[in-house]
Design an enzyme around this catalytic site. Structure first.
Site, PDB file in Angstrom:
ATOM      1  N   ASP A  88       0.808  -1.084  -0.102  1.00  0.00           N
ATOM      2  CA  ASP A  88       0.063   0.165   0.050  1.00  0.00           C
ATOM      3  C   ASP A  88       1.086   1.373   0.067  1.00  0.00           C
ATOM      4  O   ASP A  88       2.089   1.207   0.408  1.00  0.00           O
ATOM      5  CB  ASP A  88      -1.056  -0.215   1.289  1.00  0.00           C
ATOM      6  CG  ASP A  88      -2.112   1.065   0.964  1.00  0.00           C
ATOM      7  OD1 ASP A  88      -1.974   1.666   0.158  1.00  0.00           O
ATOM      8  OD2 ASP A  88      -3.088   1.134   1.694  1.00  0.00           O
TER       9      ASP A  88
HETATM   10  C1  BGC Z   1      -5.009   3.283  -0.070  1.00  0.00           C
HETATM   11  C2  BGC Z   1      -5.056   2.379  -1.162  1.00  0.00           C
HETATM   12  C3  BGC Z   1      -4.802   2.726  -2.466  1.00  0.00           C
HETATM   13  C4  BGC Z   1      -3.459   3.610  -2.561  1.00  0.00           C
HETATM   14  C5  BGC Z   1      -3.238   4.341  -3.819  1.00  0.00           C
HETATM   15  C6  BGC Z   1      -3.773   4.040  -0.303  1.00  0.00           C
HETATM   16  O1  BGC Z   1      -3.964   5.434   0.588  1.00  0.00           O
HETATM   17  O2  BGC Z   1      -4.903   2.550   1.061  1.00  0.00           O
HETATM   18  O3  BGC Z   1      -6.112   1.610  -1.246  1.00  0.00           O
HETATM   19  O4  BGC Z   1      -4.967   1.966  -3.404  1.00  0.00           O
HETATM   20  O5  BGC Z   1      -3.578   4.612  -1.593  1.00  0.00           O
HETATM   21  O6  BGC Z   1      -4.065   5.391  -3.999  1.00  0.00           O
END
Ligand code: BGC
Length: 708
Positions: free
Chosen positions: A237
């Site tokens: 993540d």
């Molecule tokens: C989120 C993810 C997301 C990623 C990219 C993170 O803050 O938890 O679900 O895909 O950002 O934007």
């Protein structure tokens, strides 16, 4: 090409790469892309959020929307809405739209679907997730992924694992017993990755057994690679990696983050240095690169065939808008309909009053990384006007004000989203100083209500509450809506109550007196029109709750036995007793139970039988439509564990439930569409029948029609 040939080819290519080139491939070089290796024809891997559509374009190195007109997209119903359809067919169709649009926008990986279990109704990201039930989640997420991946793009199932709260999401340590982890929180991941073949997975922010998920030996190495044999790409993540040496030897393949210091990422220069100094063996890097090169072959990004065979995709097609409407129609849930107050008849109507901010509020552009730059979004107000046309007067009275300041959004949400542990619990209601204004809005709406032949309230939540980085502190409706609904119902007892949201709300102050209550999750660009069709009987509602609607959050096991939204560590003491598994076992009455959803017609259940064929187990059941409307019914099969003579005592907070089994667990479901007077036979595959257990066939976890 076979997997082993792909692996050999990937290894051969990796053998030609310099350390620097390999390092470039395993970390973000842009906010949503890695580096390619031009001299060998290896392109960068390009990713995008998110579950409800392909996110807008950002500048490569800072969170500023590019802002052109070419990145508007189809806005699909959120995953909770999709789960409310209980339709594998629609799940495939929605996935297919998302996949085609991902490819159409030139991306390789779509960061969806989110499949975390809804452990508490207060988790801010619940709208991105499917259900509190692992079986329902897996059954719908698998066809969704298959729909996505038929377009030569990879799904990225997220967030692995036990990512169930936003408060302190970067650091919170999940204390959970292995049984609950394996029975509740991991099965949908197994299904998506192995059965659904999701080509990538995203690690979660939180810790589990003290290890950060994105560099966890236990989760990524022991379970994912060794036990499950998964050979896809594991992506962090954004900002989920914390240590170069740990991540180097872990089974994570790509590090992504939210800041623009790309060379300083843990898997960038620091890892290169660690390899050069002999601290980390280069094979650890090779292994990651090989996974990425295998993915690229699977997506036809590299290799002889390349562009010639890779699907091209497209976005914003009329077919996609139709699919969004199809999904929305089946996602709307009729919770209550006393005296058949619904459907409304357009013919007899002269003047309709819509009350409530959600009647005209757009939701696409909110919620965190799941935000969508929708080509359009039909609000309920527009949907109803579109459906009724010019012969009916449709008026709007706001009734309450959310107090949202439009200027709040400075475009840097994501970068800031990881500050201070990455998430909090909202303890203050928005616009608390607006009480005077709200009283005036309420008075105006209630006064108007008497002058209309129909009054429809449309309220609920919005993405100021259903949002990444934020948990709610209770289930109360915000913005003094309870008072408004109460007063409206006093003035007009036949007021129809429509709620839009991503997670349940308390309804205790007025649910008994309301004749009709309709629930809609964020249902995409055509959600407002689908709602109008349901209210006016052009579509017979068939949505069913994919989660328990508690009377209050303290009736949920995560709160009354376990812990929630704690900052350092959070104990999942409720174990496997998540959602209805707890409420059914201990007799805790919800407002509306798991699987509940009414129809304008009536279904009769007959002749349910259990059969085993070719090593598989089935329940067959005959369903007849005995009412006045064509419609669809979702038949649910629950495995019943012999319940003790007396209902077990409600456990106390922290009490261990080890050794106990829930009295009911969903093991199968099927959806059947029947015209008036029509009957049909439904064959439902059942996950597994445990020795000595009975099967309950019904229209919700409580409304059991036949026991086998
Ligand atoms: C989120 C993810 C997301 C990623 C990219 C993170 O803050 O938890 O679900 O895909 O950002 O934007």
């Amino acid at each position: 090409m076979k997997d082993n040939e792909m692996r050999e080819k990937a290894a051969a290519i990796a053998g030609q790469l310099t350390l620097e080139e390999k390092i470039g491939m395993i970390h973000g070089a842009h906010l949503f892309a890695t580096k390619g290796v031009e001299r060998l024809g290896i392109p960068p891997l390009v990713m995008s959020d998110g579950p409800m559509g392909v996110r807008q374009e950002f500048e490569p190195d800072h969170w500023k929307a590019v802002g052109c007109s070419d990145d508007y997209v189809t806005y699909l119903p959120c995953n909770s809405a999709l789960a409310a359809t209980w339709s594998r067919k629609l799940a495939f169709a929605m996935g297919s739209v998302l996949g085609e649009e991902t490819r159409g926008r030139g991306k390789d990986v779509i960061l969806a679907p989110g499949i975390n279990i809804k452990r508490s109704p207060l988790c801010g990201r619940n709208f991105e997730y499917f259900s509190e039930d692992p079986y329902l989640t897996g059954e719908l997420a698998v066809p969704f992924i298959q729909g996505v991946q038929q377009w030569d793009v990879a799904a990225c199932v997220k967030h692995f694992a036990a990512n169930n709260q936003e408060t302190q999401r970067l650091w919170v340590d999940v204390e959970i017993d292995e049984k609950a982890l394996r029975e509740i929180y991991l099965p949908a991941f197994y299904d998506c990755l192995l059965r659904g073949g999701s080509l990538t997975a995203m690690g979660a922010y939180n810790r589990i057994y003290k290890e950060h998920c994105c560099q966890s030996r236990y989760l990524l190495e022991e379970i994912l690679r060794k036990e499950w044999g998964y050979d896809g790409v594991v992506i962090s993540d954004w900002g989920g990696v914390h240590d170069t040496e740990l991540v180097a030897v872990s089974e994570l393949d790509i590090e992504m983050s939210v800041t623009d210091n790309f060379d300083e990422y843990f898997m960038a220069d620091p890892l290169k240095k660690a390899v050069e100094q002999g601290i980390v063996p280069e094979e650890k890097v090779d292994k990651k690169v090989i996974h990425i090169l295998m993915l690229m072959q699977r997506l036809h990004m590299i290799g002889d065939s390349g562009q010639a065979v890779r699907k091209r995709g497209s976005y914003n097609t009329p077919e996609h808008r139709q699919a969004a409407l199809d999904g929305a129609r089946e996602s709307i849930i009729l919770l209550k309909n006393e005296g058949n107050r619904l459907p409304l008849s357009a013919e007899k109507m002269k003047k309709v009053l819509l009350v409530g901010e959600n009647a005209e509020r757009m939701h696409a552009n909110g919620g965190g990384s799941a935000e969508i730059k929708a080509l359009y979004e039909t609000s309920p107000l527009m949907g109803i006007k579109r459906l009724l046309g010019g012969n009916v007067q449709v008026d709007f009275s706001k009734g309450y004000d959310s107090g949202k300041k439009e200027a709040e959004d400075d475009g840097n949400w994501q970068e800031k989203s990881l500050q201070d542990g990455g998430g909090r619990t909202e303890t203050q209601r928005r616009g608390e100083n607006l009480s005077k204004e709200r009283a005036a809005l309420r008075e105006e709406a209630v006064k108007l209500a008497g002058a209309y032949d129909t009054v429809i309230f449309v309220g609920g939540l919005n993405h100021d509450y259903d949002s990444e980085g934020l948990d709610r502190s209770d289930m109360k409706l915000p913005y003094e809506q309870d008072a408004l609904i109460r007063e409206l119902l006093q003035a007009r007892p036949d007021t129809i109550v429509v709620l839009i949201g991503g997670s349940p709300v308390e309804m205790g102050e007025w649910a008994e007196s309301a004749q009709s209550i309709v629930w809609s999750y964020y249902a995409g660009m055509e959600g407002g029109y689908a709602l109008a069709e349901v209210l006016f009987g052009q579509v017979n509602p068939s949505g069913k709750l994919p989660e328990t609607f508690y009377k209050k959050h303290t009736d949920c096991s995560a709160h009354c036995i376990g812990e929630f939204a704690k900052e350092e560590s959070v104990a999942y003491q409720e174990g496997i007793f998540v959602g209805y598994r707890y409420n059914e076992t201990f007799g805790v009455e919800p407002r509306f139970c798991f699987g509940h959803g009414l129809s304008y017609t009536e279904f009769v259940y007959e002749d349910a039988r259990y059969q085993e064929k070719d090593g598989k187990a089935y329940v067959t059941c005959r369903i007849s439509n005995a009412g006045p409307y064509a419609g669809a019914e979702t038949v649910q099969v629950y495995r019943m564990t012999e319940s003790p003579e007396e209902m077990p005592q409600r456990p106390k907070a922290g009490e261990s439930l080890k050794g106990m089994r829930p009295v009911k667990e969903l093991v199968g479901f099927g959806k059947i569409y029947l015209g008036t007077g029509e009957s049909g036979s439904l064959q439902i595959e059942v996950k597994e029948r445990m020795e000595g257990c009975r099967l309950a066939v019904g229209s919700s976890v409580k409304d059991i029609k036949i026991l086998i």
